[in-house]
Write a protein that holds these residues in place. Structure first.
Motif, mmCIF file in Angstrom:
data_model
loop_
_atom_site.group_PDB
_atom_site.id
_atom_site.type_symbol
_atom_site.label_atom_id
_atom_site.label_comp_id
_atom_site.label_asym_id
_atom_site.label_seq_id
_atom_site.Cartn_x
_atom_site.Cartn_y
_atom_site.Cartn_z
ATOM 1 N N PRO A 183 0.807 -1.220 0.000
ATOM 2 C CA PRO A 183 0.000 0.000 0.000
ATOM 3 C C PRO A 183 0.846 1.278 0.000
ATOM 4 C CG PRO A 183 -0.195 -1.168 2.093
ATOM 5 C CD PRO A 183 0.649 -2.008 1.216
ATOM 6 N N ILE A 184 0.189 2.346 -0.404
ATOM 7 C CA ILE A 184 0.866 3.649 -0.509
ATOM 8 C C ILE A 184 1.432 4.089 0.854
ATOM 9 C CG2 ILE A 184 -1.288 4.974 -0.182
ATOM 10 C CD1 ILE A 184 1.386 6.021 -2.637
ATOM 11 N N ASN A 227 2.760 2.232 3.197
ATOM 12 C CA ASN A 227 4.069 1.592 3.388
ATOM 13 C C ASN A 227 5.135 2.237 2.509
ATOM 14 O OD1 ASN A 227 2.009 -0.537 4.247
ATOM 15 N ND2 ASN A 227 3.953 -1.390 4.975
ATOM 16 N N LYS A 228 4.730 2.610 1.291
ATOM 17 C CA LYS A 228 5.697 3.278 0.404
ATOM 18 C C LYS A 228 6.160 4.600 1.009
ATOM 19 C CE LYS A 228 4.249 1.324 -3.995
ATOM 20 N NZ LYS A 228 3.698 1.511 -5.320
ATOM 21 N N LEU A 229 5.199 5.337 1.593
ATOM 22 C CA LEU A 229 5.548 6.628 2.193
ATOM 23 C C LEU A 229 6.484 6.443 3.384
ATOM 24 C CD1 LEU A 229 2.134 8.543 2.056
ATOM 25 C CD2 LEU A 229 4.209 9.039 0.767
ATOM 26 N N LEU A 261 10.711 0.264 -3.485
ATOM 27 C CA LEU A 261 9.341 0.766 -3.287
ATOM 28 C C LEU A 261 8.400 0.259 -4.375
ATOM 29 C CD1 LEU A 261 10.054 4.484 -2.254
ATOM 30 C CD2 LEU A 261 9.670 2.517 -0.779
#
Lengths: 103, 319
Positions: free
Chosen positions: B190-191, B193-195, B283
């Motif tokens: 999910p975004i 986790n990327k952040l 990522l």
């Protein structure tokens, strides 16, 4: 010992002072003069880094100009400092050459 | 904005207000090669770090020429490490790992990278330790600003460790953030986790930049504030000369690592093209893109290091 350990010879500041010894010059004039005099190409960043130091230490000064290309000239302190440095180098060179001739 | 105006804007405002106009006029006449652009960028860095505060005739006359080369190579090495770590991150759990055991050419390329990385690290330690001893000694002298500078890498490291603890807490499920999963997979990333992971990379890169600048400033100011200046410079010239030789070794090792990485990538691409076109990069971006960013960072760092070395040697040649 490597010759470079003596320093001075290619110090941008000394090159600039030597270039201004025969009269005022602007940045590009100094670059061309130094390259023809010594074969050393001073990059624009290196040139202006050294110019800023020299001006701040009172060894050179800017001359008012209408042109964007501002010329610089040696101050009395700059002439004295350059003379001292070049005399030291001259002494070093003549001693070195004399000793080499004797060797 | 043209290139010349952009380059002038790299300098501090105070410097620009005094020299900006005439400097731009000079660039109009003499900006011919990429080396000139690098020279201007380094000049801007010097100006930001206050190199032009060296107002004393005796001091600037004795500034050791090797120092600039050492500092450039050190900064380049740190940038290269950032690239190297992203390569390791890219390969972590990747199918390329298996190839290192089964494909002789890929294994040889990877071994070359590893050997060169050990040589580079040893050279940095061997060259940097005597300088670090001088810097640390100077840091504890009264009224010297080096101690403040040395707090920067220490703080950056502490922030990184704290961020690592934060990540571990998320991974273990001790902490919960909306939109962040404790464990991820390529299919479910999910975004949030990327952040969070991107934040870690950002903290690492910013910390590396700040620490490098602080170390640069510490070494650059070694000759300041000591009397007599000539004695301090004479003591340091031996340390600089030693570090210069090791900076050359570091730069050559970086070049070997870069070539090794290019060969490695090309070999892996020929065997596993589907991995390169998948979304298994850092990522979970495209592997291709991730690899290209990594190689670009390494190449720029290597070029900067070699530029520093060539500059050092050209000074020696003309001396």
């Amino acid at each position: 010992m490597n010759l470079s350990d003596f320093g001075h010879f290619s110090d941008p500041s000394l090159l600039i002072l030597s270039s201004l010894a025969d009269g005022p010059k602007h940045g590009y004039g100094m670059m061309v003069d130094i390259e023809s005099m010594t074969g050393v190409h001073l990059g624009p960043g290196t040139l202006y880094g050294a110019l800023a130091r020299l001006e701040k230490s009172g060894l050179i000064q800017a001359i008012p100009s209408q042109d964007r290309r501002r010329p610089y000239q040696l101050t009395a302190a700059g002439i004295k400092a350059l003379r001292e440095q070049l005399s030291q180098l001259e002494k070093l060179a003549s001693t070195g050459l004399k000793r080499l001739a004797q060797a | 904005m043209n290139v010349r105006a952009f380059l002038v804007r790299l300098y501090p405002p105070a410097w620009r207000s005094r020299y900006g106009d005439e400097f731009e006029a000079l660039l109009e006449e003499c900006l011919h090669s990429p080396l000139d652009v690098v020279d201007v960028a380094l000049g801007a860095l010097d100006a930001h770090l206050g190199f032009f505060n060296e107002t004393n005739w005796r001091l600037w006359n004795m500034v050791n020429k090797h120092r600039t080369t050492i500092l450039i190579v050190f900064a380049a090495y740190i940038a290269f490490v950032v690239g190297g770590l992203s390569l390791v991150g890219l390969l972590d759990d990747s199918p390329a790992l298996k190839l290192m055991k089964t494909n002789a050419a890929i294994s040889a390329a990877w071994t070359t990278i590893q050997v060169a990385s050990v040589i580079a690290l040893l050279a940095v330690i061997a060259g940097g330790t005597p300088l670090a001893v001088v810097v640390i000694r100077r840091a504890f002298m009264p009224s010297h600003s080096t101690l403040r500078m040395l707090l920067v890498p220490a703080t950056a490291f502490l922030v990184l460790v704290l961020y690592g603890v934060f990540l571990a807490s998320l991974g273990k499920g001790w902490l919960h953030l909306p939109g962040v999963l404790p464990t991820v997979s390529p299919e479910k990333f999910p975004i949030g986790n990327k952040l969070v992971l991107g934040g870690f990379m950002l903290v690492f890169i910013l910390g590396a930049i700040a620490s490098t600048a602080a170390v640069w400033k510490s070494i650059a100011s070694l000759e300041e504030g000591t009397a007599p200046i000539s004695a301090a410079t004479a003591n340091l010239s031996g340390v600089y000369r030693h570090a210069f030789i090791l900076a050359v070794i570091t730069s050559l090792a970086m070049l070997v690592m870069l070539i090794g990485t290019l060969v490695f990538g090309s070999l892996v691409h020929s065997v596993l093209p589907e991995w390169f076109s998948s979304n298994l990069g850092l990522l979970m971006i495209k592997t291709n893109l991730s690899y290209n960013i990594t190689v670009t960072i390494m190449a720029m760092a290597t070029l900067a290091g070699l530029f520093g070395v060539i500059r050092g040697f050209s000074v020696k040649k003309t001396a």
